[in-house]
Design a protein around this motif. Structure first.
Motif, mmCIF file in Angstrom:
data_model
loop_
_atom_site.group_PDB
_atom_site.id
_atom_site.type_symbol
_atom_site.label_atom_id
_atom_site.label_comp_id
_atom_site.label_asym_id
_atom_site.label_seq_id
_atom_site.Cartn_x
_atom_site.Cartn_y
_atom_site.Cartn_z
ATOM 1 N N ASN A 424 0.789 -1.161 0.020
ATOM 2 C CA ASN A 424 -0.038 0.053 0.063
ATOM 3 C C ASN A 424 0.876 1.166 -0.112
ATOM 4 O OD1 ASN A 424 -2.247 1.541 -0.026
ATOM 5 N ND2 ASN A 424 -2.812 1.381 2.290
ATOM 6 N N PHE A 425 2.018 1.261 -0.917
ATOM 7 C CA PHE A 425 2.739 2.478 -1.224
ATOM 8 C C PHE A 425 3.518 2.784 0.371
ATOM 9 C CE2 PHE A 425 -0.161 2.791 -4.694
ATOM 10 C CZ PHE A 425 0.648 3.198 -5.698
ATOM 11 N N SER A 426 3.919 1.687 0.923
ATOM 12 C CA SER A 426 4.652 2.180 2.312
ATOM 13 C C SER A 426 5.756 3.168 2.304
ATOM 14 C CB SER A 426 4.729 0.918 3.095
ATOM 15 O OG SER A 426 5.689 0.208 2.463
ATOM 16 N N ASN A 427 6.346 2.791 1.142
ATOM 17 C CA ASN A 427 7.790 3.845 1.056
ATOM 18 C C ASN A 427 7.423 5.295 0.934
ATOM 19 O OD1 ASN A 427 9.440 1.560 1.389
ATOM 20 N ND2 ASN A 427 9.591 1.097 -0.586
ATOM 21 N N TYR A 428 6.172 5.435 -0.076
ATOM 22 C CA TYR A 428 5.738 6.738 -0.597
ATOM 23 C C TYR A 428 5.215 7.281 0.704
ATOM 24 C CZ TYR A 428 2.359 10.029 -1.816
ATOM 25 O OH TYR A 428 1.493 11.046 -1.719
ATOM 26 N N ARG A 429 4.401 6.614 1.545
ATOM 27 C CA ARG A 429 3.913 7.111 2.643
ATOM 28 C C ARG A 429 4.779 7.661 3.647
ATOM 29 N NH1 ARG A 429 -1.674 6.356 2.350
ATOM 30 N NH2 ARG A 429 -2.331 4.730 0.675
ATOM 31 N N THR A 430 5.766 7.035 3.934
ATOM 32 C CA THR A 430 6.917 7.367 4.865
ATOM 33 C C THR A 430 7.578 8.402 4.404
ATOM 34 O OG1 THR A 430 7.411 5.067 5.629
ATOM 35 C CG2 THR A 430 9.070 6.572 6.168
ATOM 36 N N ALA A 431 7.676 8.749 2.994
ATOM 37 C CA ALA A 431 8.469 9.993 2.551
ATOM 38 C C ALA A 431 7.472 11.109 2.780
ATOM 39 C CB ALA A 431 8.843 9.809 1.196
ATOM 40 N N LEU A 432 6.181 10.944 2.388
ATOM 41 C CA LEU A 432 5.206 11.799 2.600
ATOM 42 C C LEU A 432 5.406 12.447 3.819
ATOM 43 C CD1 LEU A 432 2.889 13.565 1.290
ATOM 44 C CD2 LEU A 432 1.445 11.731 1.796
ATOM 45 N N ARG A 433 5.132 11.647 4.977
ATOM 46 C CA ARG A 433 5.325 11.981 6.454
ATOM 47 C C ARG A 433 6.349 12.893 6.816
ATOM 48 N NH1 ARG A 433 2.940 6.614 7.481
ATOM 49 N NH2 ARG A 433 4.834 5.789 7.901
ATOM 50 N N GLY A 434 7.648 12.419 5.894
ATOM 51 C CA GLY A 434 8.707 13.029 6.187
ATOM 52 C C GLY A 434 8.711 14.573 5.906
ATOM 53 N N ALA A 435 7.995 14.627 4.463
ATOM 54 C CA ALA A 435 7.905 16.072 3.804
ATOM 55 C C ALA A 435 6.809 16.769 4.789
ATOM 56 C CB ALA A 435 7.349 15.776 2.509
ATOM 57 N N THR A 436 5.835 16.317 5.054
ATOM 58 C CA THR A 436 4.893 17.116 5.981
ATOM 59 C C THR A 436 5.633 17.442 7.385
ATOM 60 O OG1 THR A 436 3.144 15.529 4.991
ATOM 61 C CG2 THR A 436 2.493 16.671 7.107
ATOM 62 N N GLN A 437 6.069 16.551 7.960
ATOM 63 C CA GLN A 437 7.029 17.321 9.310
ATOM 64 C C GLN A 437 7.809 18.167 8.901
ATOM 65 O OE1 GLN A 437 8.611 13.361 10.386
ATOM 66 N NE2 GLN A 437 6.757 12.923 11.810
ATOM 67 N N ARG A 438 8.511 18.008 7.682
ATOM 68 C CA ARG A 438 9.535 19.248 7.334
ATOM 69 C C ARG A 438 8.672 20.436 7.050
ATOM 70 N NH1 ARG A 438 12.288 18.685 1.394
ATOM 71 N NH2 ARG A 438 10.274 19.192 0.857
ATOM 72 N N SER A 439 7.487 20.183 6.538
ATOM 73 C CA SER A 439 6.760 21.579 6.252
ATOM 74 C C SER A 439 6.307 22.169 7.535
ATOM 75 C CB SER A 439 5.544 21.117 5.123
ATOM 76 O OG SER A 439 4.482 22.098 5.260
ATOM 77 N N GLU A 440 5.861 21.369 8.675
ATOM 78 C CA GLU A 440 5.501 22.045 9.687
ATOM 79 C C GLU A 440 6.470 22.922 10.503
ATOM 80 O OE1 GLU A 440 4.365 18.153 11.659
ATOM 81 O OE2 GLU A 440 2.402 18.925 11.470
ATOM 82 N N THR A 441 7.864 22.328 10.152
ATOM 83 C CA THR A 441 8.847 23.194 11.050
ATOM 84 C C THR A 441 9.770 24.041 10.050
ATOM 85 O OG1 THR A 441 10.405 21.069 10.707
ATOM 86 C CG2 THR A 441 8.908 21.466 12.734
ATOM 87 N N ALA A 442 9.093 24.403 9.030
ATOM 88 C CA ALA A 442 9.950 24.887 7.818
ATOM 89 C C ALA A 442 10.609 26.309 8.115
ATOM 90 C CB ALA A 442 8.892 25.120 6.414
ATOM 91 N N HIS A 443 11.810 26.549 7.692
ATOM 92 C CA HIS A 443 12.235 27.711 7.821
ATOM 93 C C HIS A 443 12.531 28.608 6.313
ATOM 94 C CE1 HIS A 443 13.510 26.724 11.787
ATOM 95 N NE2 HIS A 443 13.972 25.625 11.385
ATOM 96 N N SER A 444 12.005 27.868 5.470
ATOM 97 C CA SER A 444 11.883 28.723 4.207
ATOM 98 C C SER A 444 10.589 28.433 3.437
ATOM 99 C CB SER A 444 12.992 28.316 3.331
ATOM 100 O OG SER A 444 13.111 26.920 2.868
ATOM 101 N N SER A 445 10.242 29.080 2.365
ATOM 102 C CA SER A 445 9.033 28.797 1.562
ATOM 103 C C SER A 445 9.105 27.381 0.664
ATOM 104 C CB SER A 445 8.890 30.066 0.461
ATOM 105 O OG SER A 445 8.625 31.001 1.178
ATOM 106 N N GLN A 446 10.245 27.267 0.264
ATOM 107 C CA GLN A 446 10.758 25.669 -0.178
ATOM 108 C C GLN A 446 10.436 24.725 0.516
ATOM 109 O OE1 GLN A 446 14.165 25.647 -2.777
ATOM 110 N NE2 GLN A 446 14.217 23.411 -2.532
ATOM 111 N N GLU A 447 10.806 24.665 1.758
ATOM 112 C CA GLU A 447 10.665 23.409 2.898
ATOM 113 C C GLU A 447 9.304 23.276 3.028
ATOM 114 O OE1 GLU A 447 13.024 24.772 6.005
ATOM 115 O OE2 GLU A 447 14.825 23.649 5.444
ATOM 116 N N ARG A 448 8.305 24.184 2.694
ATOM 117 C CA ARG A 448 6.755 24.168 3.018
ATOM 118 C C ARG A 448 6.164 23.225 1.909
ATOM 119 N NH1 ARG A 448 6.342 30.550 4.473
ATOM 120 N NH2 ARG A 448 7.442 30.461 6.431
ATOM 121 N N ILE A 449 6.969 22.952 0.659
ATOM 122 C CA ILE A 449 6.075 22.411 -0.312
ATOM 123 C C ILE A 449 5.807 21.020 -0.125
ATOM 124 C CG2 ILE A 449 6.171 21.724 -2.758
ATOM 125 C CD1 ILE A 449 7.887 24.454 -3.099
#
Length: 552
Positions: A424-449
């Motif tokens: 069920n796309f487990s690798n992608y879902r892990t990467a998506l969670r990582g990107a989401t956490q990065r977005s929550e603590t972003a220090h730049s606009s690019q990190e929020r994407i």
């Protein structure tokens, strides 16, 4: 909706493991968009409040603070105590009945049932009444979003609007004109706030002319007693019209771009004349820049998808869908346009690889798109990443063994592993969670994407809807299901409102959205011209036996 990823890669249907929802604060440059969305949380039973639009208040019951809710763009706070006496339910409904339920407490307030202070089910009528503000009550904001989002499973937005406005008017009537005016004045700010939340979050509901008429009637109703609220209604209506106008312009622009892309220049029809064709590498040879421009397109198109479109994708057929003026455009048109963009990008990638006559040019195109896909992954643009992988896995491209032998595929294999549909796309879902956490603590606009793989997001919401009944055996609405649907959609809304920080490259953008692409049959013919058929199955292909070749 069928996507290229399903037809070419054969993605498995997910059966669980829905995307984890994080409660996030949005990032926006405009004050009106601040704190608009967060993951809805189940809330405790309705309690009194004395909140008014434009000022902060606290209910006077004892106990610790239970919930705080902020409305889009305003500083209003509505605080509800987690203990204290339950106020009579609008018309003096029965007092609460409580009993042990598993490891928690289940309670029933009239026709609304709670478990551990979380609303789990209710009759449709009770849910509608729970949405209507009074002088001393305003609904929890997460409830407003959840019910407005999912109510369309049970009735038209216009029907809901009519009933809410009717209740608002009727509850202020006393038979005394002066008293009625005072009551309207007291409740008007809250009514304005409710309608503001509706028009800001679900503006496309108001493409229905009946919704606009109802909004106009409420403006006249408010104007009788409160000039401040009347002005707020006027401003709200102006913002709504502006949003709907932008939507109309967007839809016209997409239609015009699609029309240009459908044109078939001679340079595309003949592979031998492909040297005349402008390919992507002649427009942009920097993978990072191309990934940035893809991200621009993704965020632009995401911003026009209404949250209700996810629900309307699988809602029952409208009994009144033929009513003149009801959603003049298809109710999921922007969502469908976004899925079409995914398909276009996949076919564009395949076209750019199959069209060059020389093997070294085809190999260079493959290497370039691998680098673009890597940059998309780094940015957090998973939708473009998956579209590129899908295009490179299409049969006309994957069969070019001599071309692929000239390519270092190490990076591509890593990217394929990240988007592997297994488990069920487990690798992608892990990467998506990582990107989401990065977005929550972003220090730049690019990190929020964060741009999710959109087809999978739709499937998650679809199977969540299919896996749970909307109504319980007693006829109540299953509100636990509605909470979960709202959590999924609310996370998308946080991602949707990110402003793309990259500079626009108009020539690159123009090529991506208008450059003609080959159909599936044309891709196969171009592929066979590049590298002839190697087995009996390919040699027996109907495409090779037709008398009229598509490229002539």
């Amino acid at each position: 909706v069928t996507t290229a990823s399903e037809t070419q890669v054969g993605l498995s249907h997910p059966t669980g493991g829905f995307v984890t929802v994080f409660e996030q604060k949005p990032h926006s440059n405009t004050e009106n968009e601040k704190s608009l969305y967060c993951a809805p949380q189940p809330h405790s039973p309705r309690r009194s409040a004395t909140s008014c639009h434009g000022r902060s208040c606290r209910s006077s019951s004892s106990g610790s603070e239970h919930h705080r809710s902020t409305s889009g763009g305003s500083s209003d706070r509505y605080r509800h105590s987690s203990s204290g006496s339950e106020q009579s339910y609008r018309n003096g409904a029965a007092s609460a009945k409580e009993h042990l339920y598993g490891h928690g407490i289940a309670a029933s307030y009239g026709e609304m049932c709670y478990h551990d202070n979380s609303l789990v089910s209710a009759s449709l009528e009770a849910l509608i009444q729970h949405l209507v503000p009074t002088v001393d009550y305003y609904p929890d904001r997460s409830y407003v979003f959840t019910f407005l989002l999912s109510s369309r499973l049970f009735l038209h937005p216009y029907e809901l609007m009519t009933r809410v406005c009717h209740l608002c008017v009727e509850q202020q009537r006393s038979g005394d004109a002066l008293l009625d005016k005072i009551r309207i004045r007291d409740v008007a700010p809250k009514l304005v706030q409710l309608l503001t939340e509706w028009t800001e979050t679900f503006p496309y509901d108001f493409r229905d002319e009946r919704m606009m008429r109802c909004l106009k009637d409420m403006t006249h109703h408010v104007a009788r007693a409160d000039e401040y609220s009347w002005r707020a209604m006027q401003q709200m209506t102006q913002q709504l019209i502006k949003r709907l106008s932008a939507l109309g312009q967007y839809e016209e622009a997409v239609a015009a771009l699609n029309a240009v892309a459908m044109e078939r220049p001679a340079s595309l029809k003949s592979k031998q004349a492909s040297g005349q064709r402008v390919d992507v590498l002649s427009v942009c040879d920097d993978p990072f820049v191309l990934a940035q421009q893809l991200t621009h397109i993704e965020l632009d198109r995401l911003s026009f998808i209404g949250p209700e479109e996810f629900i309307q994708t699988f809602a029952m057929k409208d009994p009144l869908e033929n009513h003149k003026g009801f959603f003049r455009k298809r109710k999921t048109s922007n969502l469908e346009a976004y899925v079409s963009w995914f398909n276009r990008l996949s076919y564009l990638v395949a076209t750019e690889i199959c069209m060059p006559v020389k093997k070294k040019h085809r190999a260079r195109a493959i290497e370039f798109f691998i680098d673009v896909a890597q940059e998309c992954f780094n940015i957090g643009n998973f939708n473009s990443l998956m579209a590129i992988i899908t295009g490179m896995n299409m049969s006309p491209v994957s069969r070019l063994k001599k071309t692929w032998s000239k390519v270092n595929t190490d990076k591509f294999e890593i990217l394929e592993h990240q988007m592997d549909p297994s488990s069920n796309f487990s690798n992608y879902r892990t990467a998506l969670r990582g990107a989401t956490q990065r977005s929550e603590t972003a220090h730049s606009s690019q990190e929020r994407i964060v741009i999710p793989f959109f087809s999978l997001l739709i499937k998650d919401i679809y199977f969540l809807n299919e896996g749970c009944a909307s109504r319980l055996p007693n006829g109540h609405i299953n509100f636990e299901k509605l909470w979960e649907l709202a959590k999924q959609v609310s996370e998308f809304l946080v991602w949707r409102q990110v402003i793309c920080p990259f500079d626009r490259e108009r020539r690159v953008l123009q090529h991506l959205v208008t450059s003609p692409i080959l159909s599936e049959d044309e891709l196969h013919l171009a592929s066979y011209e590049s590298e002839g058929p190697e087995n009996n199955m390919e040699k027996d292909s109907p495409l090779l036996s037709v008398n009229s070749v598509l490229f002539t």
